[in-house]
Design a protein around this motif. Structure first.
Motif, PDB file in Angstrom:
ATOM      1  N   ARG A 154     -46.740  21.589   7.137  1.00  0.00           N
ATOM      2  CA  ARG A 154     -47.750  20.554   7.328  1.00  0.00           C
ATOM      3  C   ARG A 154     -47.034  19.337   8.018  1.00  0.00           C
ATOM      4  O   ARG A 154     -47.679  18.271   8.755  1.00  0.00           O
ATOM      5  CB  ARG A 154     -48.220  19.795   6.048  1.00  0.00           C
ATOM      6  CG  ARG A 154     -48.950  21.139   5.335  1.00  0.00           C
ATOM      7  CD  ARG A 154     -50.093  20.695   4.654  1.00  0.00           C
ATOM      8  NE  ARG A 154     -51.314  20.025   5.294  1.00  0.00           N
ATOM      9  CZ  ARG A 154     -52.207  19.601   4.556  1.00  0.00           C
ATOM     10  NH1 ARG A 154     -52.438  19.563   3.167  1.00  0.00           N
ATOM     11  NH2 ARG A 154     -53.280  19.084   5.200  1.00  0.00           N
ATOM     12  N   ASP A 155     -45.794  19.355   8.391  1.00  0.00           N
ATOM     13  CA  ASP A 155     -45.016  18.367   9.252  1.00  0.00           C
ATOM     14  C   ASP A 155     -45.546  18.675  10.910  1.00  0.00           C
ATOM     15  O   ASP A 155     -44.995  17.860  11.611  1.00  0.00           O
ATOM     16  CB  ASP A 155     -43.577  18.450   8.930  1.00  0.00           C
ATOM     17  CG  ASP A 155     -43.317  18.054   7.484  1.00  0.00           C
ATOM     18  OD1 ASP A 155     -44.294  17.090   6.987  1.00  0.00           O
ATOM     19  OD2 ASP A 155     -42.253  18.494   6.818  1.00  0.00           O
ATOM     20  N   LEU A 156     -45.883  19.698  11.329  1.00  0.00           N
ATOM     21  CA  LEU A 156     -45.985  20.218  12.449  1.00  0.00           C
ATOM     22  C   LEU A 156     -47.224  19.544  13.027  1.00  0.00           C
ATOM     23  O   LEU A 156     -48.017  19.107  12.310  1.00  0.00           O
ATOM     24  CB  LEU A 156     -45.944  21.585  12.920  1.00  0.00           C
ATOM     25  CG  LEU A 156     -44.646  22.364  12.443  1.00  0.00           C
ATOM     26  CD1 LEU A 156     -44.987  23.945  12.735  1.00  0.00           C
ATOM     27  CD2 LEU A 156     -43.481  21.953  13.320  1.00  0.00           C
ATOM     28  N   ALA A 157     -47.289  19.302  14.301  1.00  0.00           N
ATOM     29  CA  ALA A 157     -48.434  18.741  14.911  1.00  0.00           C
ATOM     30  C   ALA A 157     -49.672  19.621  14.923  1.00  0.00           C
ATOM     31  O   ALA A 157     -49.468  20.747  15.142  1.00  0.00           O
ATOM     32  CB  ALA A 157     -48.272  18.280  16.278  1.00  0.00           C
ATOM     33  N   PRO A 158     -50.849  19.231  14.403  1.00  0.00           N
ATOM     34  CA  PRO A 158     -51.758  20.142  14.201  1.00  0.00           C
ATOM     35  C   PRO A 158     -52.719  20.434  15.484  1.00  0.00           C
ATOM     36  O   PRO A 158     -52.550  19.889  16.466  1.00  0.00           O
ATOM     37  CB  PRO A 158     -52.882  19.221  13.318  1.00  0.00           C
ATOM     38  CG  PRO A 158     -52.367  17.922  13.531  1.00  0.00           C
ATOM     39  CD  PRO A 158     -51.245  17.673  13.930  1.00  0.00           C
ATOM     40  N   VAL A 159     -53.286  21.511  15.369  1.00  0.00           N
ATOM     41  CA  VAL A 159     -54.149  21.779  16.527  1.00  0.00           C
ATOM     42  C   VAL A 159     -55.813  21.555  16.064  1.00  0.00           C
ATOM     43  O   VAL A 159     -56.125  21.497  15.022  1.00  0.00           O
ATOM     44  CB  VAL A 159     -54.203  23.413  16.965  1.00  0.00           C
ATOM     45  CG1 VAL A 159     -52.923  23.699  17.515  1.00  0.00           C
ATOM     46  CG2 VAL A 159     -54.632  24.242  15.819  1.00  0.00           C
ATOM     47  N   LEU A 160     -56.536  21.092  17.285  1.00  0.00           N
ATOM     48  CA  LEU A 160     -57.733  20.211  16.698  1.00  0.00           C
ATOM     49  C   LEU A 160     -58.971  21.204  17.590  1.00  0.00           C
ATOM     50  O   LEU A 160     -58.701  21.461  18.749  1.00  0.00           O
ATOM     51  CB  LEU A 160     -57.835  19.009  17.253  1.00  0.00           C
ATOM     52  CG  LEU A 160     -58.848  18.075  16.833  1.00  0.00           C
ATOM     53  CD1 LEU A 160     -58.536  17.353  15.544  1.00  0.00           C
ATOM     54  CD2 LEU A 160     -59.212  16.767  17.747  1.00  0.00           C
TER      55      LEU A 160
END
Ligand code: GLV
Ligand code: MN
Ligand code: MN
Length: 419
Positions: free
Chosen positions: A73-79
């Motif tokens: 959950r620390d990684l940048a998310p995809v949207l």
């Protein structure tokens, strides 16, 4: 091994069931932003996403973020995502397809027991259409820091109701912001809304970007008078002035290099058959890929309006109410869409988006690209708007594989911002 696919029947059910909110007699929807119909569709989306295991966050603009947690959950998310508001007498696919396809991707991942490395977020951006409250792409524009929240709360509709009060009334004025930035990648999936894919016999459109856009509000002042006794050569008729302007605006677009010009709203006053109109309020929408040519067309339109006002004895007030730069997409993500469409055996076509989308703003801070599917007859912003279920599913499959790839990108993989 067979390639993972979305469930066509489930996607069709989502689309059909959500189209009930604001359904019109002729098969379209009227679901204007921040109306009861918008609220009901939002409630349904929330219920579906939560049933599929997502967290819901609503920000102060009413943007809804449905989050499917990833492994890290620390990684940048995809949207992904789009909008659930519609035009008056609009279609059942514009915007909402991109949200329910995101939901279908969540469900397909759940069915396959897949946890992505990164959080996957599906978003419903508030007031994309800009029909009830101008400007449009309001929720994404504020999120991008390009529009000012308090100013947007103060926007009024034609009945004098404000954006802020209506957002509160429908129960979607969040108390704090939700900010998942930085974003790893953003994909917006949408119907094409034009005729290109159908004419070329292609299933997936891969736009290199979104055209730039300028909106105007114009007020013509003439002299209201009696339709009978007033001699023709003594009239200052605001409808006559408007008609000459509208003809010019159309013809300037026609003669331009790929810029389109549209007079969409017209409000004569007092709008009575035996009164010479004293006022006309109207709107203009101007778009093109080439910013310089678009601005040249804008200047020509402004000049034509002034000349016609003078020639008809009227005065005129012209206001540019919105301007958005064109949005060139991230080349590697554009290429990824091609690659995934190819793996799925779907014929794809490079193109430009003539319609505007929330990604016009998201693209300004997140690597972005869009996936298009054909609009039957090239019709959109109309009740007849239609896309075959097979094409809706093809776009959802393409989205699924773009999310699978980018959602599993390990730490350290980044996409540069588009130029
Ligand atoms: C929105 O749908 C727009 O392109 O104006
Ligand atoms: Mn749309
Ligand atoms: Mn639209």
């Amino acid at each position: 091994m067979s390639i993972l696919k979305t469930d066509s029947e489930r996607l069709k059910r989502f689309l059909t069931e959500i189209a009930v909110f604001g359904a019109t007699e002729n098969g379209g929807v009227t679901r204007l932003a921040l109306t009861d119909e918008d609220r009901d569709a939002r409630n349904q989306l929330k219920a579906w996403f939560e049933e599929a295991g997502c967290e819901t966050h609503v920000d102060r603009m009413g943007n809804m973020f449905f989050v499917r947690p990833g492994r890290n959950r620390d990684l940048a998310p995809v949207l992904t995502g789009s909008h659930c508001d519609s035009q008056p007498q609009g279609g059942r696919f514009d915007g909402i397809l991109g949200i329910v396809a995101g939901l279908e991707v969540v469900c397909a991942l759940n069915d396959a027991g897949i946890t992505l490395e990164r959080d996957f977020i599906v978003v419903n951006w508030t007031n994309e259409e800009g029909s009830r409250f101008t400007p449009g792409t309001t929720g994404s524009g504020v999120f991008a820091g390009k529009l000012e929240r308090e100013a947007m709360y103060g926007l009024t509709d034609r009945n004098g109701l404000t954006f802020g009060a209506e957002l509160e009334r429908i129960g979607y004025k969040g108390v704090e912001d939700f900010d998942p930035r930085p974003l790893h990648a953003n994909f917006e999936y949408h119907i094409e809304q034009g005729p290109v894919l159908e004419r070329q016999g292609k299933t997936i459109g891969v736009p290199k970007g979104i055209v730039c856009l300028r909106w105007y509000d114009v007020d013509i002042k003439g002299v209201p008078n009696h339709a009978g006794p007033t001699p023709m050569n003594e009239r200052q008729d605001a409808v006559y002035a408007f008609s000459k302007m509208a003809v010019n605006i159309f013809e300037i677009g026609l003669a331009s290099n790929d810029v389109v010009t549209t007079v969409g709203e017209v409000h004569p006053q007092p709008n009575s058959r035996n009164v010479i109109a004293g006022d006309v309020h109207f709107t203009i929408d101007i778009r093109g890929w080439d910013e310089t040519e678009t601005d040249r067309v804008c200047s020509e339109v402004e000049e034509a309006i002034r000349k016609n006002a003078e020639a008809t004895g009227c005065s005129v007030d012209i206001r540019q109410t919105w301007a958005v730069e064109r949005a060139p997409f991230q080349p590697e993500l554009v290429e990824l869409i091609h690659e995934k469409a190819g793996e799925l055996g779907l014929p794809a076509l490079d193109m430009v988006s003539g319609a505007s989308h929330d990604t016009v703003y998201i693209n300004q801070f997140a690597p972005s690209a869009m996936i298009f599917v054909p609009s039957i007859g090239g019709r959109s912003h109309a009740e007849v708007e239609e896309t075959s279920w097979a094409d809706c599913t093809a776009g959802a499959d393409t989205l699924l594989h773009c999310i699978l790839k980018t959602g599993n990108d390990p730490e350290g993989v980044t996409y540069a911002m588009a130029d």
